[in-house]
Scaffold this motif. Structure first.
Motif, short mmCIF file in Angstrom:
data_model
loop_
_atom_site.label_atom_id
_atom_site.label_comp_id
_atom_site.label_asym_id
_atom_site.label_seq_id
_atom_site.Cartn_x
_atom_site.Cartn_y
_atom_site.Cartn_z
N GLU A 95 47.42 37.75 -14.17
CA GLU A 95 47.75 37.34 -15.55
C GLU A 95 47.44 38.47 -16.52
OE1 GLU A 95 46.00 33.61 -16.61
OE2 GLU A 95 46.39 32.76 -14.64
N ASP A 96 48.27 38.60 -17.51
CA ASP A 96 48.10 39.55 -18.61
C ASP A 96 47.87 40.99 -18.14
OD1 ASP A 96 48.17 40.29 -21.25
OD2 ASP A 96 46.06 39.88 -21.61
N MET A 97 48.72 41.43 -17.23
CA MET A 97 48.65 42.81 -16.74
C MET A 97 48.80 43.80 -17.88
SD MET A 97 50.73 45.71 -15.80
CE MET A 97 52.36 45.11 -15.58
N GLU A 98 49.62 43.45 -18.86
CA GLU A 98 49.91 44.38 -19.96
C GLU A 98 48.66 44.78 -20.73
OE1 GLU A 98 52.67 44.74 -23.95
OE2 GLU A 98 53.17 43.22 -22.46
N HIS A 99 47.68 43.88 -20.82
CA HIS A 99 46.46 44.16 -21.60
C HIS A 99 45.24 44.28 -20.69
CE1 HIS A 99 49.23 42.15 -24.47
NE2 HIS A 99 48.88 43.21 -25.17
N SER A 100 45.43 44.73 -19.48
CA SER A 100 44.33 44.78 -18.51
C SER A 100 43.70 46.17 -18.41
CB SER A 100 44.84 44.37 -17.13
OG SER A 100 45.73 45.35 -16.63
N ALA A 101 42.44 46.18 -18.03
CA ALA A 101 41.74 47.44 -17.78
C ALA A 101 42.42 48.20 -16.65
CB ALA A 101 40.27 47.17 -17.45
N TRP A 102 42.97 47.47 -15.68
CA TRP A 102 43.69 48.09 -14.56
C TRP A 102 44.85 48.94 -15.08
CZ3 TRP A 102 48.76 47.06 -12.74
CH2 TRP A 102 49.08 47.59 -11.49
N ARG A 103 45.65 48.37 -15.98
CA ARG A 103 46.78 49.11 -16.55
C ARG A 103 46.29 50.28 -17.40
NH1 ARG A 103 50.50 47.84 -21.57
NH2 ARG A 103 52.08 49.43 -21.26
N TYR A 104 45.30 50.04 -18.25
CA TYR A 104 44.81 51.11 -19.12
C TYR A 104 44.26 52.28 -18.31
CZ TYR A 104 45.07 47.51 -22.79
OH TYR A 104 45.48 46.53 -23.65
N TRP A 109 45.72 58.05 -16.37
CA TRP A 109 46.13 58.99 -15.32
C TRP A 109 47.64 59.23 -15.36
CZ3 TRP A 109 42.90 61.48 -11.76
CH2 TRP A 109 41.55 61.17 -11.88
N GLY A 110 48.29 58.81 -16.46
CA GLY A 110 49.69 59.16 -16.67
C GLY A 110 50.72 58.19 -16.10
N HIS A 111 50.25 57.05 -15.56
CA HIS A 111 51.19 56.09 -14.98
C HIS A 111 51.09 54.75 -15.71
CE1 HIS A 111 53.77 54.34 -11.89
NE2 HIS A 111 53.03 53.24 -12.07
N ASP A 112 52.20 54.30 -16.27
CA ASP A 112 52.25 52.98 -16.90
C ASP A 112 52.94 52.02 -15.95
OD1 ASP A 112 52.52 50.71 -18.39
OD2 ASP A 112 53.41 51.70 -20.14
N PRO A 113 52.19 51.12 -15.31
CA PRO A 113 52.80 50.20 -14.35
C PRO A 113 53.78 49.22 -15.00
CG PRO A 113 50.52 49.59 -14.74
CD PRO A 113 50.76 50.89 -15.44
N ALA A 114 53.72 49.06 -16.29
CA ALA A 114 54.67 48.18 -16.98
C ALA A 114 56.06 48.81 -17.04
CB ALA A 114 54.17 47.87 -18.40
N LYS A 115 56.16 50.10 -16.78
CA LYS A 115 57.47 50.78 -16.77
C LYS A 115 58.20 50.63 -15.45
CE LYS A 115 56.99 54.59 -19.95
NZ LYS A 115 57.23 56.02 -20.06
N ALA A 116 57.48 50.28 -14.41
CA ALA A 116 58.06 50.23 -13.05
C ALA A 116 59.05 49.15 -12.88
CB ALA A 116 56.96 50.03 -12.03
#
Length: 116
Positions: A95-104, A109-116
């Motif tokens: 839930e809420d991947m967009e606002h997660s520490a994992w995504r940040y 490190w230059g990778h936005d998983p929301a772009k995939a």
């Protein structure tokens, strides 16, 4: 430089540019945010997380010509690729991947998983 070294650099260059899906300006802007500074591991005696430091180096690498990059730059590029692949394999929050520490963390490190 030996042919094998050149092949390794080509593979590293390709893997790095596949793993880093943020443009230099986009990454720079993210590094200025509280979200960026709120995640990651910080070495004893330092104020900036390892990922945040990496993000600044990634920006410099992305703005350089391949021929200008040092062996240390290529080593860092391999480190970035490894980090991104490991964290993507772990999977993000349900839930809420967009606002997660994992995504940040990945974004540092230059990778936005929301772009995939």
């Amino acid at each position: 430089m030996a042919s094998g070294d050149q092949d390794d650099r080509e593979e590293t260059w390709k893997a790095f540019n596949e793993a880093v899906n943020m443009a230099p300006a986009e990454l720079e802007a993210f590094l200025e945010t509280e979200e960026s500074r709120s995640v990651g591991w910080t070495k004893d005696g330092e104020d900036e997380s390892v990922g945040h430091q990496s993000g600044r180096r990634i920006v410099a690498i992305k703005r350089s010509r391949k021929s200008e990059l040092s062996d240390e730059d290529f080593a860092h590029m391999r480190k970035v690729v490894g980090y991104v692949h490991r964290h993507l394999a772990q999977g993000g929050p349900a839930e809420d991947m967009e606002h997660s520490a994992w995504r940040y963390s990945l974004m540092n490190w230059g990778h936005d998983p929301a772009k995939a």
